[in-house]
Scaffold this motif. Structure first.
Motif, short mmCIF file in Angstrom:
data_model
loop_
_atom_site.label_atom_id
_atom_site.label_comp_id
_atom_site.label_asym_id
_atom_site.label_seq_id
_atom_site.Cartn_x
_atom_site.Cartn_y
_atom_site.Cartn_z
N TYR A 11 30.33 47.10 6.33
CA TYR A 11 29.47 48.28 6.44
C TYR A 11 28.04 47.91 6.04
O TYR A 11 27.82 47.00 5.23
CB TYR A 11 29.92 49.39 5.49
N LYS A 62 29.66 51.43 9.76
CA LYS A 62 30.52 50.26 9.98
C LYS A 62 29.92 49.43 11.11
O LYS A 62 29.63 49.96 12.17
CB LYS A 62 31.92 50.74 10.34
N ASN A 87 38.60 47.48 0.07
CA ASN A 87 38.13 48.57 0.93
C ASN A 87 36.96 48.17 1.80
O ASN A 87 36.16 49.00 2.19
CB ASN A 87 37.71 49.76 0.07
N GLY A 88 36.82 46.90 2.07
CA GLY A 88 35.73 46.45 2.94
C GLY A 88 34.51 45.99 2.15
O GLY A 88 34.47 46.06 0.92
N PHE A 122 31.08 45.86 11.91
CA PHE A 122 32.16 45.12 12.57
C PHE A 122 33.30 44.87 11.59
O PHE A 122 33.21 45.19 10.41
CB PHE A 122 31.66 43.80 13.19
N THR A 123 34.39 44.32 12.14
CA THR A 123 35.55 44.00 11.32
C THR A 123 35.82 42.51 11.46
O THR A 123 35.77 41.97 12.56
CB THR A 123 36.78 44.79 11.82
N PHE A 142 38.77 42.88 7.44
CA PHE A 142 37.89 43.60 6.51
C PHE A 142 36.77 44.30 7.28
O PHE A 142 36.14 43.68 8.14
CB PHE A 142 37.26 42.65 5.49
N ASN A 143 36.55 45.57 6.96
CA ASN A 143 35.43 46.29 7.59
C ASN A 143 34.13 45.91 6.90
O ASN A 143 34.06 45.88 5.68
CB ASN A 143 35.64 47.80 7.47
N THR A 187 30.31 46.13 1.78
CA THR A 187 29.12 46.93 2.09
C THR A 187 27.87 46.18 1.68
O THR A 187 27.78 45.67 0.57
CB THR A 187 29.17 48.29 1.37
#
Ligand SMILES: [Zn+2]
Length: 375
Positions: A17, A7, A84-85, A9-10, A14-15, A87
């Motif tokens: 990755y 990870k 879920n973020g 940052f947010t 939202f994360n 990536t």
């Protein structure tokens, strides 16, 4: 696949990755920009200057991909789709959805907003480079031009109607709106995705053989990835729909054969393994699950020792992948069993074994539901 992610940052909740494979892409980008693309656009700079330009170009691309995926995520969230973020990985970026959009309109907007945001970003980079043309040093201008161009390319590539690319999602939403059947809409658009994947693989392969330019291998790799993604995302969509709202507890079988930790290994083999014909047994002490006894380890223990040993001596910790909570989604149980190659999971709550959930039962449910709902 994206397990080795970090990870970083947010943003907007939202994360973000980074998968380790993105580092390979970052190096490839810096290298190809500083050794090929930039020296062609601007001559006679110092070698380091090209590398710095390459690094800025890669950072700009990183920012552009995050911006693209964020646009998907923000609109998805506004339609109630849980995200879920984001990536970043070898082939760019992915905004992971927990559930599928409920309506074609939601899918259409979510899908198209990624490419739209890339076109907007391309316009912004082009505008900055035009307005400040006189003031900007030439290398900065070239990097901005590159970022404008790469964002347009990003938008164009993603709009190819090959599911799960954005264009494929847009195509799916249109078919879905017309025929009111999300499954056939997914099947058709993922066929496009599969075909496009094959096209890239064959095209890339032929071009590589014809020219010996290793750059074409990249097309082959992307095609292979797309073809697999198209097939597995179709399967995923079907599974998600069929198992949506279904919990593990609905498949809970309470009649589980367990073994007490004080039983001798000899007894365990004769009265448990050979009697009930399972390989692994949950070990219970005072009603609590304390581990698992796996008959596979017996091959390593001399038979004459079996009488002197108890299950406690051979049991091992049941790794968390073997257990699941009753309120967990059945889809999670299904994916975990298929990923780990298990045919059942133990259903536990506060270390108390409630029973088992079996792959065969979920598979039967899926098959029956698919037949009844004509999928
Ligand atoms: Zn996209």
């Amino acid at each position: 696949m994206l397990k080795n992610r970090l990870k970083i940052f947010t943003i907007l909740g939202f994360n973000i990755y980074i998968d380790l494979s993105w580092l390979i892409l970052a190096v490839l980008i810096v290298w190809s920009l500083s050794a090929g693309y930039f020296p062609e656009k601007i001559k006679n700079l110092h070698g380091y200057a090209y590398i710095i330009m390459g690094i800025f170009g890669a950072f700009g691309l990183f920012f552009s991909i995050v911006f693209h995926e964020l646009s998907h995520s923000v609109f998805a969230r506004s339609y109630g789709v849980k995200m879920n973020g984001i990536t970043l990985f070898l082939f760019g970026g992915v905004a992971e959805m927990e559930n599928e959009p409920e309506k074609p309109m939601a899918e259409f907007v979510m899908g198209i907003m990624g490419p739209v945001s890339s076109v907007v970003l391309a316009g912004i980079f082009a505008l900055i480079s035009r307005i400040f043309y006189a003031e900007l040093p030439a290398p900065v201008y070239i990097v901005l031009q590159y970022l404008s161009w790469i964002n347009l390319l990003l938008a164009a590539f993603n709009m190819i109607p090959a599911f799960p690319l954005d264009g494929g999602r847009v195509l799916r939403s249109i078919i879905w709106a017309f025929n009111k059947n999300v499954f056939s809409a997914t099947r058709i658009s993922s066929k496009f995705g599969e075909t496009f994947g094959w096209f890239l693989m064959i095209g890339g392969g032929l071009l590589f053989m014809g020219t010996s330019n290793p750059g074409y291998i990249w097309y082959f790799v992307i095609g292979f990835f797309l073809r697999n993604a198209a097939i597995s995302s179709y399967e995923n969509v079907v599974l998600k729909k069929l198992l949506s709202g279904v919990k593990v507890s609905e498949f809970l079988k309470r009649d589980v054969e367990t073994v007490d930790s004080s039983v001798t290994v000899n007894d365990f083999v004769e009265n448990h393994v050979y009697k009930h014909l399972h390989r692994i047994f949950p070990v219970i002490v005072n009603g609590k699950l304390t581990g698992c006894a796996d008959s596979d380890v017996l091959g390593n223990i001399a038979r004459e020792k079996w009488k002197g040993l108890t299950v406690k001596d051979i049991q091992h910790k049941c790794i968390p992948e073997n257990t699941i909570a009753p309120e967990a989604p059945a889809l999670e149980a299904f994916s975990r069993m298929s990923a780990g190659g298990f045919n059942s999971l133990m259903v536990t709550q506060n270390d108390i074994l409630l029973g088992m959930v079996r792959m065969a039962d979920i598979a039967k449910y899926i098959a029956l539901k698919a037949r009844i709902e004509k999928i």
